[in-house]
Design a protein around this motif. Structure first.
Motif, PDB file in Angstrom:
ATOM      1  N   THR A 158      35.225  75.285  19.421  1.00  0.00           N
ATOM      2  CA  THR A 158      35.123  74.189  20.381  1.00  0.00           C
ATOM      3  C   THR A 158      36.434  73.991  21.142  1.00  0.00           C
ATOM      4  O   THR A 158      37.483  74.482  20.736  1.00  0.00           O
ATOM      5  CB  THR A 158      34.772  72.861  19.666  1.00  0.00           C
ATOM      6  N   ALA A 174      26.007  74.584  22.775  1.00  0.00           N
ATOM      7  CA  ALA A 174      27.046  75.615  22.849  1.00  0.00           C
ATOM      8  C   ALA A 174      26.605  76.779  23.717  1.00  0.00           C
ATOM      9  O   ALA A 174      25.440  77.184  23.693  1.00  0.00           O
ATOM     10  CB  ALA A 174      27.375  76.116  21.445  1.00  0.00           C
ATOM     11  N   ILE A 224      25.080  69.876  18.723  1.00  0.00           N
ATOM     12  CA  ILE A 224      26.085  70.352  19.672  1.00  0.00           C
ATOM     13  C   ILE A 224      25.437  71.392  20.574  1.00  0.00           C
ATOM     14  O   ILE A 224      24.697  72.251  20.097  1.00  0.00           O
ATOM     15  CB  ILE A 224      27.271  70.994  18.920  1.00  0.00           C
ATOM     16  N   ASP A 281      32.675  73.380  26.441  1.00  0.00           N
ATOM     17  CA  ASP A 281      33.635  73.026  25.393  1.00  0.00           C
ATOM     18  C   ASP A 281      33.151  73.439  23.995  1.00  0.00           C
ATOM     19  O   ASP A 281      33.718  73.008  22.988  1.00  0.00           O
ATOM     20  CB  ASP A 281      33.979  71.536  25.436  1.00  0.00           C
ATOM     21  N   ALA A 282      32.128  74.297  23.952  1.00  0.00           N
ATOM     22  CA  ALA A 282      31.650  74.812  22.668  1.00  0.00           C
ATOM     23  C   ALA A 282      30.988  76.154  22.909  1.00  0.00           C
ATOM     24  O   ALA A 282      30.266  76.324  23.900  1.00  0.00           O
ATOM     25  CB  ALA A 282      30.659  73.845  22.028  1.00  0.00           C
ATOM     26  N   ASP A 300      39.286  77.787  16.657  1.00  0.00           N
ATOM     27  CA  ASP A 300      39.838  76.456  16.903  1.00  0.00           C
ATOM     28  C   ASP A 300      40.433  75.835  15.633  1.00  0.00           C
ATOM     29  O   ASP A 300      40.712  74.638  15.596  1.00  0.00           O
ATOM     30  CB  ASP A 300      38.796  75.523  17.538  1.00  0.00           C
ATOM     31  N   ALA A 354      36.828  77.687  23.724  1.00  0.00           N
ATOM     32  CA  ALA A 354      35.447  78.059  24.032  1.00  0.00           C
ATOM     33  C   ALA A 354      35.331  78.397  25.516  1.00  0.00           C
ATOM     34  O   ALA A 354      34.673  79.369  25.900  1.00  0.00           O
ATOM     35  CB  ALA A 354      34.499  76.919  23.666  1.00  0.00           C
ATOM     36  N   LEU A 413      30.808  78.204  15.424  1.00  0.00           N
ATOM     37  CA  LEU A 413      31.121  77.590  16.720  1.00  0.00           C
ATOM     38  C   LEU A 413      32.618  77.410  16.891  1.00  0.00           C
ATOM     39  O   LEU A 413      33.297  76.955  15.969  1.00  0.00           O
ATOM     40  CB  LEU A 413      30.483  76.197  16.825  1.00  0.00           C
TER      41      LEU A 413
END
Lengths: 79, 79, 79, 79, 79
Positions: free
Chosen positions: E52, E36, E34, E66-67, C66, E56, E50
């Motif tokens: 995001t 994940a 977060i 979203d992670a 990302d 993801a 990670l």
């Protein structure tokens, strides 16, 4: 999404062609000022719901906008 | 979207090929410095409207940019 | 986009298959540390331009990243 | 994703047509209030898992929403 | 991308159908927690990378997450 209050509007003559006809409102939300495209017909003082990111663009016919007013909030029920 | 002020520009020789010909402005918005691709023709001191994320890339012919100047702000009406 | 400075790199043996061969740099930008895929050939101390979000992934052949270094900054002109 | 607690709900009469029938919950997460579409059936006091961004929209049949409740959290195991 | 440390996990019975079989880790990164999705096999105490956003989700077969943990970090070389 964020709830915010419409506090003004902006206009621009020189802009991306695909932004012609788009209305831009200035929305205050959580101490931040966000400019959002409006297709719901919100006006100053209205409490609105904002969607941000690619979804805002898709909602506005793929115009290059990253925030849009998607609803005018009538009520809120706190628990 | 965010309203910001153009405070400078940057240039780069070694870059992603698809960034050739792209102009990059440094925009100050809310105390933050954002580098944005410009296709509207903004210059130093201009008050501009920025779109961020995938929509900025799409607006710039899918170049790997995540912020773009989409308009030069003429006026703002506070409520 | 953000301008940052390369301050290190990371490596990983166990990772998503599609990340094989990808170089990861640690970039300091605005007091934050961001890990970004590099395909421009940046090294420690370089001032770089970062693109984040889906556009970074697309730039890196749809790998699950990302953030990506898209340019090495040569100069900056403050107004 | 974020874990948050449902603290209320909002409603709107004037809204994007594609938002008809969508339930919006107010979720408190990390000191922030986020409005999220709910299709899991969460209620006040529930601890929920939120997905944000384009993925939330896709999960809600491409409605213009940028946050969605995707699960009600039963338990959390801290290390 | 962010580097973080796995500090726990969460589970949920009522959730989006497409989340069946997905493992959710709680990752601490930069003072933030977060949640994940994990497909790399990370465990408590692991230092992870990670990704995001939409990337993801794509990495997790388009599940509404979203992670995601995309790598377990072996080493970091500071300049």
């Amino acid at each position: 999404m964020k709830v915010g209050k419409v506090i003004g509007s902006i206009w621009a003559t020189r802009k991306a062609q695909c932004l012609q006809g788009q209305t831009f409102l200035v929305v205050e939300s959580g101490g931040q000022e966000i400019v959002a495209a409006d297709q719901v017909g919100a006006g100053p003082g209205d409490k609105v719901l904002l969607a941000t990111g690619t979804v805002a663009s898709r909602y506005c016919m793929d115009a290059p906008v990253d925030a849009a007013v998607v609803a005018i909030v009538d009520g809120e029920k706190e628990r």
